[in-house]
Write a protein that holds these residues in place. Structure first.
Motif, short mmCIF file in Angstrom:
data_model
loop_
_atom_site.label_atom_id
_atom_site.label_comp_id
_atom_site.label_asym_id
_atom_site.label_seq_id
_atom_site.Cartn_x
_atom_site.Cartn_y
_atom_site.Cartn_z
N SER A 315 -12.80 -46.65 0.45
CA SER A 315 -12.12 -46.92 -1.09
C SER A 315 -10.70 -45.60 -1.35
N LEU A 316 -10.58 -44.90 -0.70
CA LEU A 316 -9.78 -43.82 -1.81
C LEU A 316 -8.63 -44.36 -0.72
N ALA A 317 -8.49 -44.49 0.51
CA ALA A 317 -6.85 -44.69 1.20
C ALA A 317 -6.38 -45.95 0.59
N THR A 318 -8.12 -47.19 0.34
CA THR A 318 -7.40 -48.89 -0.07
C THR A 318 -6.71 -48.14 -1.84
N ASP A 319 -6.92 -47.63 -2.23
CA ASP A 319 -6.69 -47.21 -3.90
C ASP A 319 -5.22 -47.16 -2.84
N SER A 320 -5.23 -45.92 -2.64
CA SER A 320 -3.80 -45.18 -2.45
C SER A 320 -2.78 -46.25 -1.37
N ILE A 321 -3.28 -47.50 -0.57
CA ILE A 321 -2.21 -48.55 -0.13
C ILE A 321 -2.03 -49.34 -1.67
N ARG A 322 -2.65 -49.61 -2.39
CA ARG A 322 -2.67 -50.77 -3.40
C ARG A 322 -1.64 -50.14 -4.20
N ALA A 323 -1.70 -48.71 -4.88
CA ALA A 323 -1.28 -47.93 -5.41
C ALA A 323 0.34 -48.11 -4.71
N GLU A 324 0.91 -47.83 -3.20
CA GLU A 324 1.82 -48.08 -2.60
C GLU A 324 2.74 -48.99 -3.25
N LEU A 325 1.32 -50.63 -2.77
CA LEU A 325 2.27 -51.56 -2.37
C LEU A 325 2.83 -52.47 -4.09
N LEU A 326 1.92 -51.74 -4.63
CA LEU A 326 2.47 -52.44 -6.26
C LEU A 326 3.63 -51.57 -6.11
N GLY A 327 4.24 -50.64 -5.56
CA GLY A 327 5.95 -49.69 -5.73
C GLY A 327 6.42 -50.47 -5.33
N PHE A 328 5.99 -51.05 -4.08
CA PHE A 328 7.00 -51.61 -3.57
C PHE A 328 7.76 -53.19 -3.94
N VAL A 329 6.97 -53.76 -4.99
CA VAL A 329 7.03 -54.91 -5.58
C VAL A 329 7.68 -54.42 -7.22
N GLY A 330 8.24 -52.61 -6.92
CA GLY A 330 8.89 -52.88 -8.45
C GLY A 330 8.44 -52.09 -9.25
N TYR A 331 6.52 -52.41 -9.66
CA TYR A 331 5.86 -51.45 -10.29
C TYR A 331 5.61 -50.03 -10.62
N GLU A 332 5.85 -48.86 -11.41
CA GLU A 332 5.26 -47.89 -11.61
C GLU A 332 3.57 -47.50 -11.29
N ALA A 333 3.38 -47.17 -10.17
CA ALA A 333 1.50 -46.99 -10.19
C ALA A 333 0.64 -45.99 -9.75
N GLN A 334 0.38 -45.71 -10.77
CA GLN A 334 -0.69 -44.58 -11.05
C GLN A 334 -2.44 -44.73 -10.20
N LEU A 335 -2.92 -43.87 -10.00
CA LEU A 335 -4.26 -43.63 -9.55
C LEU A 335 -5.00 -42.74 -10.27
N LEU A 336 -5.86 -43.22 -11.80
CA LEU A 336 -5.61 -42.37 -12.38
C LEU A 336 -7.50 -42.43 -12.60
N GLU A 337 -7.67 -41.05 -13.15
CA GLU A 337 -9.73 -40.52 -13.03
C GLU A 337 -9.98 -42.06 -14.91
N PHE A 338 -10.23 -42.77 -13.90
CA PHE A 338 -11.30 -43.54 -15.09
C PHE A 338 -12.64 -43.55 -15.98
N ILE A 339 -13.48 -42.99 -15.18
CA ILE A 339 -15.16 -41.70 -15.76
C ILE A 339 -15.16 -41.55 -15.37
N ASP A 340 -15.78 -39.56 -15.74
CA ASP A 340 -16.07 -38.75 -14.94
C ASP A 340 -17.29 -39.41 -14.12
N MET A 341 -17.78 -38.73 -12.93
CA MET A 341 -18.05 -38.99 -11.28
C MET A 341 -19.47 -39.05 -12.22
N GLU A 342 -20.42 -38.26 -13.29
CA GLU A 342 -21.13 -38.20 -14.43
C GLU A 342 -21.96 -39.58 -14.33
#
Ligand SMILES: C[S@@+](CC[C@H](N)C(=O)[O-])C[C@H]1O[C@@H](n2cnc3c(N)ncnc32)[C@H](O)[C@@H]1O
Length: 397
Positions: A315-342
């Motif tokens: 999961s973590l690697a996939t999201d990193s790949i997604r962010a990277e690929l978006l970065g290759f097509v003109g996006y500033e992409a960040q991975l952020l904490e959506f809601i706490d793990m609780e």
């Protein structure tokens, strides 16, 4: 436990409150079996820099809150002792426990403890984008709030999730057009909590001119959502049955959102967003199966031999790949904490704003090396292959 007079118990609790000794407390075991109020939790809060006690009333289906000054809190506490039989108070340097019999005989125990920290939290209610105690029509229709505007206990996590998403929307507004209708798509909208929240927030609360579409495979769910939108008079909110991958209804879209679209459904949505030139992408992925199946990385076997670790790693690697690929097509992409793990383990939000950035050759080479280490063949890369340029394999160290 020892027997004490009722007045002694009240005295002890009053001292604790007067001296601001309270850390937390729970009053439980209602005297009446038919009582809808199950327990009451207490904690100190600061409101406008003044010490209050917050009472959290946990009913069968809803929760209510009241913040009271010291004297009022004491009166409320005494009133609660009439209806409940058990109390547990964590105080600064002791724990107090008591039971009240049918005839109000008190058994009591106070045990000294090491000093605890009193967390004087500020009242957090005002931080929600949607009001916690005011009726919001779509929240009532979706069963998150009861008619009187209180959030149902079992829907609290959903309420928090919706509000968190709206915080991200609030931060993204500046990237959206102001001179025309803002076109938004919610892919895999399901019961559409988020889609309704978007419409309510942007159109009803902020007055933006929006046209929002929720798309999902499930016909019945979509029909129900469409009915609710009609009833609420949400004219620019539509719901369509369809597959993300086959959806062709658009030429340009300003914002694409997804919340827990399973596996590669998230990638399909990202690819669509890129093709439509979406300025904003907000996507909270869901389960991840594709890379989990592909992973073949001997140097990582110490981790990957464990199914649970492999799943999380994928999961973590996939999201990193997604962010990277978006970065290759003109996006500033960040991975952020959506809601706490609780509240949910699915807690990463991909936020991408189109800035037409240029990715460097190093970034591209770094991505290729990462992919090759994992043995990955990402769906999103295949979907966007006509837009991606990579260095030749022999140039990647
Ligand atoms: C886990 S639910 C999340 C629903 C909603 N976004 C929420 O968070 O409450 C995932 C939704 O994605 C939908 N979905 C999965 N694959 C899809 C596809 N290819 N096209 C459209 N919808 C899809 C499912 O039908 C399901 O309703």
């Amino acid at each position: 436990m020892i027997e004490v007079e009722y007045a002694q118990l009240v005295d002890r609790l009053k001292t604790a409150i007067d001296r601001e000794e309270l850390v937390t407390a729970t009053i439980s075991q209602p005297r009446s079996k038919s009582s809808d109020l199950r327990r009451v939790k207490l904690k100190p809060v600061l409101l406008k820099e003044t010490y209050h006690i917050q009472f959290e009333y946990q009913y069968e289906r809803v929760m209510k809150h009241k913040n009271l000054l010291r004297d009022e809190a004491m009166q409320e506490l005494v009133a609660l002792l009439d209806s409940f039989r058990q109390g547990q108070f964590q105080l600064k340097s002791s724990d107090v426990q008591f039971q009240l019999s049918k005839k109000f005989k008190v058994t009591f125990k106070e045990r000294q403890t090491t000093a605890k920290q009193v967390q004087l939290t500020h009242n957090r209610e005002k931080q929600y984008v949607l009001p916690l105690h005011e009726p919001v029509p779509f929240l009532i229709r979706l069963g998150v709030q009861s008619e009187d505007g209180n959030v149902k206990r079992q829907k609290y996590d959903k309420f928090k999730q919706i509000n968190r998403f709206l915080e991200f929307i609030e931060d993204s507004i500046k990237h959206l057009p102001t001179d025309r209708t803002i076109r938004i798509l919610d892919f895999g909208s399901g019961k559409s909590y988020l889609t309704f929240a978007l419409y309510h927030f942007l159109h009803e609360m902020k007055g933006y001119d929006v046209h929002i579409t929720g798309l999902d495979l499930k016909k019945e769910v979509i029909e129900e959502c469409a009915g609710i939108a009609r009833d609420l008079g949400y004219e620019r909110l539509e719901f369509l049955v369809g597959d993300i991958n086959e959806y062709e209804g658009e030429s340009a879209v300003d914002m694409v959102v997804t919340l827990h679209a399973c596996d590669v459904a998230t990638d399909m949505a990202l690819a669509r967003a890129v093709r439509w030139g979406a300025k904003v992408i907000l996507s909270v992925p869901c389960c991840q199966k594709e890379l989990n199946r592909q992973l073949d990385a001997k140097p990582l076997d110490v981790m990957l031999q464990h199914g649970l670790i492999k799943e999380r790693f994928a999961s973590l690697a996939t999201d990193s790949i997604r962010a990277e690929l978006l970065g290759f097509v003109g996006y500033e992409a960040q991975l952020l904490e959506f809601i706490d793990m609780e509240h949910t383990p699915k807690n990463i939000l991909i936020r991408a704003f189109f800035t037409n950035r240029e990715a460097s050759a190093e970034e591209r080479a770094r991505y290729m090396a990462f992919k090759s280490l994992l043995g990955a063949d990402p769906f999103l890369e295949r979907e966007l292959s006509d837009r991606l340029v990579f260095p030749a394999k022999e140039d990647v160290k």
